[in-house]
Scaffold this active site. Structure first.
Site, PDB file in Angstrom:
ATOM      1  N   THR A   1      36.625 -40.065  -1.605  1.00 11.22           N
ATOM      2  CA  THR A   1      37.591 -41.125  -1.897  1.00 11.22           C
ATOM      3  C   THR A   1      37.943 -41.094  -3.380  1.00 11.22           C
ATOM      4  O   THR A   1      37.047 -41.055  -4.224  1.00 11.22           O
ATOM      5  CB  THR A   1      36.981 -42.486  -1.503  1.00 11.22           C
ATOM      6  OG1 THR A   1      37.002 -42.556  -0.071  1.00 11.22           O
ATOM      7  CG2 THR A   1      37.745 -43.654  -2.086  1.00 11.22           C
TER       8      THR A   1
ATOM      9  N   HIS B   1      35.325 -41.311  10.876  1.00 12.91           N
ATOM     10  CA  HIS B   1      34.308 -41.712   9.892  1.00 12.91           C
ATOM     11  C   HIS B   1      33.412 -42.762  10.560  1.00 12.91           C
ATOM     12  O   HIS B   1      33.708 -43.947  10.545  1.00 12.91           O
ATOM     13  CB  HIS B   1      34.975 -42.261   8.637  1.00 12.91           C
ATOM     14  CG  HIS B   1      34.045 -42.337   7.455  1.00 12.91           C
ATOM     15  ND1 HIS B   1      32.675 -42.222   7.577  1.00 12.91           N
ATOM     16  CD2 HIS B   1      34.285 -42.497   6.130  1.00 12.91           C
ATOM     17  CE1 HIS B   1      32.120 -42.323   6.373  1.00 12.91           C
ATOM     18  NE2 HIS B   1      33.066 -42.485   5.483  1.00 12.91           N
ATOM     19  N   GLY B   2      32.341 -42.266  11.130  1.00 15.63           N
ATOM     20  CA  GLY B   2      31.420 -43.157  11.843  1.00 15.63           C
ATOM     21  C   GLY B   2      30.172 -43.452  11.041  1.00 15.63           C
ATOM     22  O   GLY B   2      29.166 -43.894  11.592  1.00 15.63           O
ATOM     23  N   ALA B   3      30.233 -43.193   9.716  1.00 10.09           N
ATOM     24  CA  ALA B   3      29.031 -43.205   8.874  1.00 10.09           C
ATOM     25  C   ALA B   3      29.154 -44.195   7.724  1.00 10.09           C
ATOM     26  O   ALA B   3      30.113 -44.957   7.620  1.00 10.09           O
ATOM     27  CB  ALA B   3      28.832 -41.792   8.306  1.00 10.09           C
TER      28      ALA B   3
ATOM     29  N   TYR C   1      30.641 -48.227   7.175  1.00 12.88           N
ATOM     30  CA  TYR C   1      31.959 -48.751   7.521  1.00 12.88           C
ATOM     31  C   TYR C   1      31.972 -49.229   8.982  1.00 12.88           C
ATOM     32  O   TYR C   1      30.938 -49.231   9.636  1.00 12.88           O
ATOM     33  CB  TYR C   1      33.025 -47.700   7.206  1.00 12.88           C
ATOM     34  CG  TYR C   1      32.999 -47.314   5.725  1.00 12.88           C
ATOM     35  CD1 TYR C   1      33.258 -48.265   4.740  1.00 12.88           C
ATOM     36  CD2 TYR C   1      32.662 -46.028   5.311  1.00 12.88           C
ATOM     37  CE1 TYR C   1      33.210 -47.938   3.380  1.00 12.88           C
ATOM     38  CE2 TYR C   1      32.618 -45.691   3.957  1.00 12.88           C
ATOM     39  CZ  TYR C   1      32.887 -46.648   3.001  1.00 12.88           C
ATOM     40  OH  TYR C   1      32.827 -46.335   1.659  1.00 12.88           O
TER      41      TYR C   1
HETATM   42  C1  LIG Z   1      33.430 -40.117  -5.440  1.00 11.79           C
HETATM   43  C2  LIG Z   1      32.915 -39.998  -4.040  1.00 11.79           C
HETATM   44  C3  LIG Z   1      33.734 -40.374  -2.988  1.00 11.79           C
HETATM   45  C4  LIG Z   1      33.288 -40.265  -1.655  1.00 11.79           C
HETATM   46  N1  LIG Z   1      34.140 -40.598  -0.634  1.00 11.79           N
HETATM   47  C5  LIG Z   1      33.760 -40.391   0.658  1.00 11.79           C
HETATM   48  C6  LIG Z   1      34.692 -40.584   1.714  1.00 11.79           C
HETATM   49  O1  LIG Z   1      35.860 -40.913   1.513  1.00 11.79           O
HETATM   50  N2  LIG Z   1      34.243 -40.363   2.975  1.00 11.79           N
HETATM   51  C7  LIG Z   1      32.956 -39.960   3.235  1.00 11.79           C
HETATM   52  O2  LIG Z   1      32.600 -39.757   4.396  1.00 11.79           O
HETATM   53  N3  LIG Z   1      32.069 -39.745   2.244  1.00 11.79           N
HETATM   54  C8  LIG Z   1      32.458 -39.936   0.960  1.00 11.79           C
HETATM   55  N4  LIG Z   1      31.577 -39.650  -0.049  1.00 11.79           N
HETATM   56  C9  LIG Z   1      30.283 -39.038   0.259  1.00 11.79           C
HETATM   57  C10 LIG Z   1      30.394 -37.509   0.170  1.00 11.79           C
HETATM   58  O3  LIG Z   1      31.281 -37.005   1.139  1.00 11.79           O
HETATM   59  C11 LIG Z   1      29.020 -36.836   0.357  1.00 11.79           C
HETATM   60  O4  LIG Z   1      28.523 -37.148   1.628  1.00 11.79           O
HETATM   61  C12 LIG Z   1      28.007 -37.268  -0.686  1.00 11.79           C
HETATM   62  O5  LIG Z   1      28.566 -37.209  -1.996  1.00 11.79           O
HETATM   63  C13 LIG Z   1      26.746 -36.398  -0.647  1.00 11.79           C
HETATM   64  O6  LIG Z   1      27.083 -35.035  -0.787  1.00 11.79           O
HETATM   65  P1  LIG Z   1      26.891 -34.277  -2.211  1.00 11.79           P
HETATM   66  O7  LIG Z   1      25.435 -34.416  -2.577  1.00 11.79           O
HETATM   67  O8  LIG Z   1      27.305 -32.863  -1.965  1.00 11.79           O
HETATM   68  O9  LIG Z   1      27.775 -34.988  -3.203  1.00 11.79           O
HETATM   69  C14 LIG Z   1      31.980 -39.786  -1.385  1.00 11.79           C
HETATM   70  C15 LIG Z   1      31.154 -39.427  -2.459  1.00 11.79           C
HETATM   71  C16 LIG Z   1      31.602 -39.513  -3.761  1.00 11.79           C
HETATM   72  C17 LIG Z   1      30.693 -39.090  -4.883  1.00 11.79           C
END
Ligand SMILES: Cc1cc2nc3c(=O)[nH]c(=O)nc-3n(C[C@H](O)[C@H](O)[C@H](O)COP(=O)(O)O)c2cc1C
Length: 368
Positions: free
Chosen positions: A28, A180-182, A185
């Protein structure tokens, strides 16, 4: 490539053939227009991933209706013709650059800190979410508002909105959609015991708490039989990093096969540490999704070290790895890993004080 044969082997998510196993996880950025339209800046941002060698790109969370689904100010939508047309321009550019692009369909439920369309929020039960509004996503650090309990009729209206948004995603040219079931939300608010105190068929037992996910997936599958439909699932939430499924492994044995039976083409597990075993088993949550289904599984959570991502796939913790912060830090991650170059590391300033693209490009201009 020889160094990471798993990561750089081709794969398939539903009907989508992917050139490798590296995916951009949804991020996001709260950088659309106020009414949820994709901007030129977003296009440039996503095209960096298209040029980076990723097998696939998962979009940021996109809201599904002009009602309560929007959770964050300046979030993009797929709820109307104009939003769909704006996405179509971006998707076309992604395809022209050779990328595969999946739309993540979002309803914030009680976790709603910015909505252009309506005031108020809805949730399985009238319970104020834990924690405070997320300032990174332009929230005000204060408590969330008290949601209204969603009625049975409204539940079915929301399911129809998921279908319309998925049809819009298809019309815009996306290769598939991910429910997005996680992460706390609306669907996850149904699944989570403490945010769901309903006494109808959507509350109580695990089967009932999972019913909302199931009905959405079944309805999507029926409406779009040939379209790739994935689902993201987690234990933790944006506003609760500690929650665990109360039945542990027994819940996993029910949840994952039920999602498969409902028609999901793949399961994307969101986690903070993608390869940490859960529930006293020898597997991470994504490993359990693999153990209990025959679906492709996306592992996630601090897998930006290529050797760790490679190992996660090699030992069966997932078939794909999605990378969030590592992708944000270095859109060229796969190209660099494949050619043996080092990648740029994530630093919190990239998303502080806001996770917006303005903030991100400012940071980059100061650190190039
Ligand atoms: C800035 C930011 C925005 C995110 N937005 C979403 C999102 O829109 N939908 C979602 O399912 N997860 C979102 N996440 C979670 C990430 O998709 C991911 O699951 C999480 O950062 C862990 O993975 P990583 O360790 O590779 O960052 C967001 C994470 C960050 C840091």
């Amino acid at each position: 490539m020889a160094q990471f044969p798993q990561l750089f082997s081709p794969g398939r998510l539903g009907r989508i053939p992917l050139s490798n196993r590296c995916l951009v996880s949804s991020l996001t950025r709260a950088s659309a227009t106020e009414s949820g339209l994709v901007t030129e800046q977003m296009k440039q941002y996503y095209l960096e991933f298209a040029a980076g060698g990723w097998g696939g790109v998962l979009s940021e969370a996109i809201y599904i209706d002009e009602k309560y689904s929007q959770g964050y100010s300046f979030q993009p939508g797929l709820a109307n013709v104009s939003q769909t047309e704006h996405w179509a321009g971006l998707v076309e550019a992604m395809h022209a650059a050779g990328a595969k692009f999946i739309a993540q369909l979002f309803h914030g439920g009680a976790v709603n800190q910015g909505n252009f369309w309506v005031s108020g929020s809805i949730a399985p039960s009238a319970i104020v979410p834990k924690g405070v509004q997320i300032s990174r996503y332009r929230g005000n650090n204060g408590p969330f508002q008290m949601p209204q309990e969603i009625s049975r009729d409204e539940i079915f209206e929301v399911i129809e909105s998921y279908v319309k948004a998925a049809q819009n995603a298809k019309a815009a040219g996306f290769d598939g959609v991910e429910l997005h079931g996680a992460n706390g939300y609306l669907p996850d608010q149904f699944l989570t015991s403490y945010t769901n105190q309903r006494t109808d068929e959507f509350g109580g037992s695990l089967k009932n708490r999972l019913r909302f996910h199931i009905l959405i997936l079944e309805t999507l599958r029926k409406a779009l039989p040939d379209f790739t439909i994935g689902v993201r699932i987690s234990q933790t939430k944006v506003n609760d990093l500690e929650y665990q499924w109360p039945g542990g492994d027994e819940d996993a044995k029910v949840i994952f096969p039920t999602l498969e039976k409902a028609g999901a083409d793949y399961i994307h597990v969101a986690a903070h540490l993608g390869v940490t075993p859960v529930f006293g088993t020898d597997r991470s949550l994504s490993g359990l999704a693999k153990r209990y289904t025959s679906l492709p599984v996306i592992a996630n959570g601090k897998l930006h070290e290529p050797a760790l991502a490679e190992q996660a796939i090699a030992i069966g913790e997932g078939d794909f790895c999605s990378i969030g912060k590592g992708a944000l830090a270095d859109p060229d991650w796969p190209n660099k890993v494949r050619s043996g170059q080092s990648t740029r590391s994530f630093v919190p300033d990239m998303i502080s004080p806001y996770a917006t693209l303005d903030n991100y490009y400012d940071w980059r201009s100061q650190h190039s």
